[in-house]
Design a protein around this motif. Structure first.
Motif, PDB file in Angstrom:
ATOM      1  N   ARG A  78      30.926  51.055  13.808  1.00 47.61           N
ATOM      2  CA  ARG A  78      31.328  49.852  13.069  1.00 47.61           C
ATOM      3  C   ARG A  78      32.077  50.187  11.788  1.00 47.61           C
ATOM      4  O   ARG A  78      32.773  49.343  11.235  1.00 47.61           O
ATOM      5  CB  ARG A  78      30.110  48.977  12.769  1.00 47.61           C
ATOM      6  N   LYS A  79      31.973  51.411  11.309  1.00 46.43           N
ATOM      7  CA  LYS A  79      32.739  51.810  10.123  1.00 46.43           C
ATOM      8  C   LYS A  79      34.239  51.732  10.400  1.00 46.43           C
ATOM      9  O   LYS A  79      35.029  51.557   9.488  1.00 46.43           O
ATOM     10  CB  LYS A  79      32.365  53.228   9.696  1.00 46.43           C
ATOM     11  N   ASN A  80      34.628  51.883  11.661  1.00 46.07           N
ATOM     12  CA  ASN A  80      36.040  51.854  12.039  1.00 46.07           C
ATOM     13  C   ASN A  80      36.426  50.596  12.794  1.00 46.07           C
ATOM     14  O   ASN A  80      37.577  50.180  12.752  1.00 46.07           O
ATOM     15  CB  ASN A  80      36.390  53.065  12.917  1.00 46.07           C
ATOM     16  N   SER A  81      35.476  50.010  13.533  1.00 46.99           N
ATOM     17  CA  SER A  81      35.815  48.887  14.388  1.00 46.99           C
ATOM     18  C   SER A  81      34.579  48.032  14.651  1.00 46.99           C
ATOM     19  O   SER A  81      33.669  48.469  15.356  1.00 46.99           O
ATOM     20  CB  SER A  81      36.386  49.392  15.715  1.00 46.99           C
ATOM     21  N   HIS A  82      34.578  46.828  14.091  1.00 41.94           N
ATOM     22  CA  HIS A  82      33.462  45.902  14.336  1.00 41.94           C
ATOM     23  C   HIS A  82      33.511  45.453  15.794  1.00 41.94           C
ATOM     24  O   HIS A  82      34.582  45.177  16.321  1.00 41.94           O
ATOM     25  CB  HIS A  82      33.571  44.690  13.428  1.00 41.94           C
ATOM     26  N   HIS A  83      32.385  45.409  16.464  1.00 42.24           N
ATOM     27  CA  HIS A  83      32.371  44.897  17.834  1.00 42.24           C
ATOM     28  C   HIS A  83      31.593  43.577  17.879  1.00 42.24           C
ATOM     29  O   HIS A  83      30.458  43.495  17.430  1.00 42.24           O
ATOM     30  CB  HIS A  83      31.838  45.919  18.840  1.00 42.24           C
ATOM     31  N   PRO A  84      32.242  42.545  18.431  1.00 41.67           N
ATOM     32  CA  PRO A  84      31.594  41.237  18.536  1.00 41.67           C
ATOM     33  C   PRO A  84      30.500  41.252  19.606  1.00 41.67           C
ATOM     34  O   PRO A  84      30.316  42.234  20.317  1.00 41.67           O
ATOM     35  CB  PRO A  84      32.743  40.300  18.921  1.00 41.67           C
ATOM     36  N   ASP A  85      29.825  40.123  19.746  1.00 38.39           N
ATOM     37  CA  ASP A  85      28.698  40.021  20.672  1.00 38.39           C
ATOM     38  C   ASP A  85      29.066  40.280  22.130  1.00 38.39           C
ATOM     39  O   ASP A  85      28.213  40.661  22.914  1.00 38.39           O
ATOM     40  CB  ASP A  85      28.031  38.647  20.562  1.00 38.39           C
ATOM     41  N   ASP A  86      30.317  40.044  22.495  1.00 42.71           N
ATOM     42  CA  ASP A  86      30.709  40.250  23.897  1.00 42.71           C
ATOM     43  C   ASP A  86      31.270  41.646  24.146  1.00 42.71           C
ATOM     44  O   ASP A  86      31.886  41.908  25.174  1.00 42.71           O
ATOM     45  CB  ASP A  86      31.695  39.169  24.360  1.00 42.71           C
ATOM     46  N   GLU A  87      31.070  42.573  23.218  1.00 42.36           N
ATOM     47  CA  GLU A  87      31.472  43.967  23.393  1.00 42.36           C
ATOM     48  C   GLU A  87      30.277  44.866  23.143  1.00 42.36           C
ATOM     49  O   GLU A  87      29.289  44.465  22.530  1.00 42.36           O
ATOM     50  CB  GLU A  87      32.601  44.331  22.419  1.00 42.36           C
ATOM     51  N   ALA A  88      30.365  46.096  23.633  1.00 39.14           N
ATOM     52  CA  ALA A  88      29.277  47.051  23.447  1.00 39.14           C
ATOM     53  C   ALA A  88      29.851  48.443  23.211  1.00 39.14           C
ATOM     54  O   ALA A  88      30.939  48.763  23.670  1.00 39.14           O
ATOM     55  CB  ALA A  88      28.380  47.078  24.690  1.00 39.14           C
ATOM     56  N   VAL A  89      29.119  49.245  22.500  1.00 37.79           N
ATOM     57  CA  VAL A  89      29.440  50.656  22.351  1.00 37.79           C
ATOM     58  C   VAL A  89      28.619  51.376  23.409  1.00 37.79           C
ATOM     59  O   VAL A  89      27.393  51.252  23.449  1.00 37.79           O
ATOM     60  CB  VAL A  89      29.087  51.175  20.938  1.00 37.79           C
ATOM     61  N   ILE A  90      29.308  52.073  24.306  1.00 35.75           N
ATOM     62  CA  ILE A  90      28.605  52.800  25.357  1.00 35.75           C
ATOM     63  C   ILE A  90      28.840  54.292  25.198  1.00 35.75           C
ATOM     64  O   ILE A  90      29.819  54.724  24.598  1.00 35.75           O
ATOM     65  CB  ILE A  90      29.036  52.340  26.772  1.00 35.75           C
ATOM     66  N   ARG A  91      27.945  55.046  25.748  1.00 36.14           N
ATOM     67  CA  ARG A  91      28.029  56.507  25.675  1.00 36.14           C
ATOM     68  C   ARG A  91      28.234  57.034  27.093  1.00 36.14           C
ATOM     69  O   ARG A  91      27.523  56.664  28.014  1.00 36.14           O
ATOM     70  CB  ARG A  91      26.730  57.050  25.087  1.00 36.14           C
ATOM     71  N   MET A  92      29.260  57.879  27.245  1.00 39.19           N
ATOM     72  CA  MET A  92      29.560  58.500  28.535  1.00 39.19           C
ATOM     73  C   MET A  92      29.364  60.007  28.395  1.00 39.19           C
ATOM     74  O   MET A  92      29.788  60.592  27.403  1.00 39.19           O
ATOM     75  CB  MET A  92      31.011  58.213  28.940  1.00 39.19           C
ATOM     76  N   PRO A  93      28.751  60.650  29.379  1.00 37.62           N
ATOM     77  CA  PRO A  93      28.534  62.093  29.280  1.00 37.62           C
ATOM     78  C   PRO A  93      29.836  62.880  29.450  1.00 37.62           C
ATOM     79  O   PRO A  93      30.748  62.461  30.161  1.00 37.62           O
ATOM     80  CB  PRO A  93      27.547  62.397  30.415  1.00 37.62           C
ATOM     81  N   TYR A  94      29.901  64.008  28.796  1.00 42.35           N
ATOM     82  CA  TYR A  94      31.051  64.910  28.857  1.00 42.35           C
ATOM     83  C   TYR A  94      31.436  65.243  30.291  1.00 42.35           C
ATOM     84  O   TYR A  94      32.601  65.321  30.640  1.00 42.35           O
ATOM     85  CB  TYR A  94      30.688  66.196  28.090  1.00 42.35           C
ATOM     86  N   ARG A  95      30.454  65.382  31.146  1.00 41.03           N
ATOM     87  CA  ARG A  95      30.728  65.768  32.532  1.00 41.03           C
ATOM     88  C   ARG A  95      31.485  64.689  33.304  1.00 41.03           C
ATOM     89  O   ARG A  95      31.896  64.898  34.435  1.00 41.03           O
ATOM     90  CB  ARG A  95      29.442  66.142  33.252  1.00 41.03           C
ATOM     91  N   MET A  96      31.704  63.508  32.691  1.00 45.84           N
ATOM     92  CA  MET A  96      32.455  62.426  33.334  1.00 45.84           C
ATOM     93  C   MET A  96      33.957  62.504  33.035  1.00 45.84           C
ATOM     94  O   MET A  96      34.720  61.659  33.495  1.00 45.84           O
ATOM     95  CB  MET A  96      31.930  61.072  32.853  1.00 45.84           C
TER      96      MET A  96
END
Length: 85
Positions: free
Chosen positions: A48-66
């Motif tokens: 969020r320091k760089n980009s606020h995400h509204p309620d209809d967005e999410a921050v997801i984590r993807m593994p390096y192996r992807m």
């Protein structure tokens, strides 16, 4: 909606399966769809320091192996955008 399945985390645990698809019906600008782990609060706050995400967005984590699967999804989206898919 026509989702083209690109791939799933090759080392995923049962019921924890990061994956990628491309929505091939979105001509011009196909969407890449990711399933991943929801980021924890600390990671979300840092994002969020760089980009606020509204309620209809999410921050997801993807593994390096992807990385290879994500590249394939990008390639497929590009091909769908020019009508080659």
């Amino acid at each position: 909606m026509a989702l083209l399945f690109i791939g799933i985390d090759p080392h995923s645990e049962e019921d924890k399966c990061p994956a990628a698809w491309v929505d091939t019906e979105m001509k011009g600008e196909p969407d890449i769809i990711f399933q991943g782990w929801l980021a924890d609060e600390e990671t979300q706050a840092e994002c969020r320091k760089n980009s606020h995400h509204p309620d209809d967005e999410a921050v997801i984590r993807m593994p390096y192996r992807m990385i290879d699967i994500i590249r394939k999804a990008c390639d497929a989206a590009e091909q769908a955008a020019v009508g080659d898919l």
